[in-house]
Design a protein around this motif. Sequence first.
Motif, PDB file in Angstrom:
ATOM      1  N   LEU A  50     -30.926 -28.370 -22.307  1.00 19.99           N
ATOM      2  CA  LEU A  50     -31.308 -27.140 -21.621  1.00 19.99           C
ATOM      3  C   LEU A  50     -32.106 -26.198 -22.511  1.00 19.99           C
ATOM      4  O   LEU A  50     -32.861 -25.372 -22.003  1.00 19.99           O
ATOM      5  CB  LEU A  50     -30.068 -26.432 -21.083  1.00 19.99           C
ATOM      6  N   GLY A  51     -31.919 -26.257 -23.824  1.00 20.93           N
ATOM      7  CA  GLY A  51     -32.652 -25.360 -24.697  1.00 20.93           C
ATOM      8  C   GLY A  51     -32.153 -25.412 -26.125  1.00 20.93           C
ATOM      9  O   GLY A  51     -31.231 -26.156 -26.459  1.00 20.93           O
ATOM     10  N   ASN A  52     -32.756 -24.577 -26.959  1.00 23.60           N
ATOM     11  CA  ASN A  52     -32.366 -24.549 -28.368  1.00 23.60           C
ATOM     12  C   ASN A  52     -31.072 -23.760 -28.561  1.00 23.60           C
ATOM     13  O   ASN A  52     -30.469 -23.284 -27.597  1.00 23.60           O
ATOM     14  CB  ASN A  52     -33.503 -23.973 -29.212  1.00 23.60           C
ATOM     15  N   ALA A  53     -30.637 -23.615 -29.797  1.00 26.67           N
ATOM     16  CA  ALA A  53     -29.342 -22.995 -30.092  1.00 26.67           C
ATOM     17  C   ALA A  53     -29.290 -21.536 -29.637  1.00 26.67           C
ATOM     18  O   ALA A  53     -28.254 -21.080 -29.137  1.00 26.67           O
ATOM     19  CB  ALA A  53     -29.049 -23.089 -31.585  1.00 26.67           C
ATOM     20  N   VAL A  54     -30.375 -20.809 -29.781  1.00 26.11           N
ATOM     21  CA  VAL A  54     -30.410 -19.418 -29.361  1.00 26.11           C
ATOM     22  C   VAL A  54     -30.205 -19.321 -27.843  1.00 26.11           C
ATOM     23  O   VAL A  54     -29.421 -18.504 -27.356  1.00 26.11           O
ATOM     24  CB  VAL A  54     -31.745 -18.753 -29.780  1.00 26.11           C
ATOM     25  N   PHE A  55     -30.883 -20.165 -27.117  1.00 24.35           N
ATOM     26  CA  PHE A  55     -30.747 -20.209 -25.651  1.00 24.35           C
ATOM     27  C   PHE A  55     -29.325 -20.560 -25.247  1.00 24.35           C
ATOM     28  O   PHE A  55     -28.716 -19.917 -24.389  1.00 24.35           O
ATOM     29  CB  PHE A  55     -31.734 -21.241 -25.096  1.00 24.35           C
ATOM     30  N   ARG A  56     -28.751 -21.602 -25.854  1.00 28.64           N
ATOM     31  CA  ARG A  56     -27.407 -22.052 -25.495  1.00 28.64           C
ATOM     32  C   ARG A  56     -26.373 -20.976 -25.785  1.00 28.64           C
ATOM     33  O   ARG A  56     -25.468 -20.733 -24.984  1.00 28.64           O
ATOM     34  CB  ARG A  56     -27.056 -23.347 -26.239  1.00 28.64           C
TER      35      ARG A  56
END
Length: 108
Positions: A50-56
């Motif tokens: 779904l996305g990178n660590a910041v997004f998650r």
Amino acid sequence: MNEKIRIKKDYEFNNVIKSGKYLKNTCYIIYYKKNNKDTSRFGISVGKKLGNAVFRNLYKRRIRNIINTSKKNYQNGIDYIIIMRKGCIDIPFKDMENNLNNLMSSIK
């Protein structure tokens, strides 16, 4: 969300997923199982696809906020694993909250 009501261990996640029941909609999959305790516990998962660590982390914080604001609607003595799906990415926070609360209210 208090540390005592979080599920963090991998074996606890697997136990709820393998032996519990589940419900799903376009935004979430919720696995749940009785835990024979006085409190409910929550585990949150947002996949790497779904996305990178910041997004998650952003979406995990949003889900924790939804849980904290409507905790009185959840049953005690149940472990919940909440897995976010791709359909939850582009919708407003209020719709995220409504989807999660509707799905949680259908758990018996």
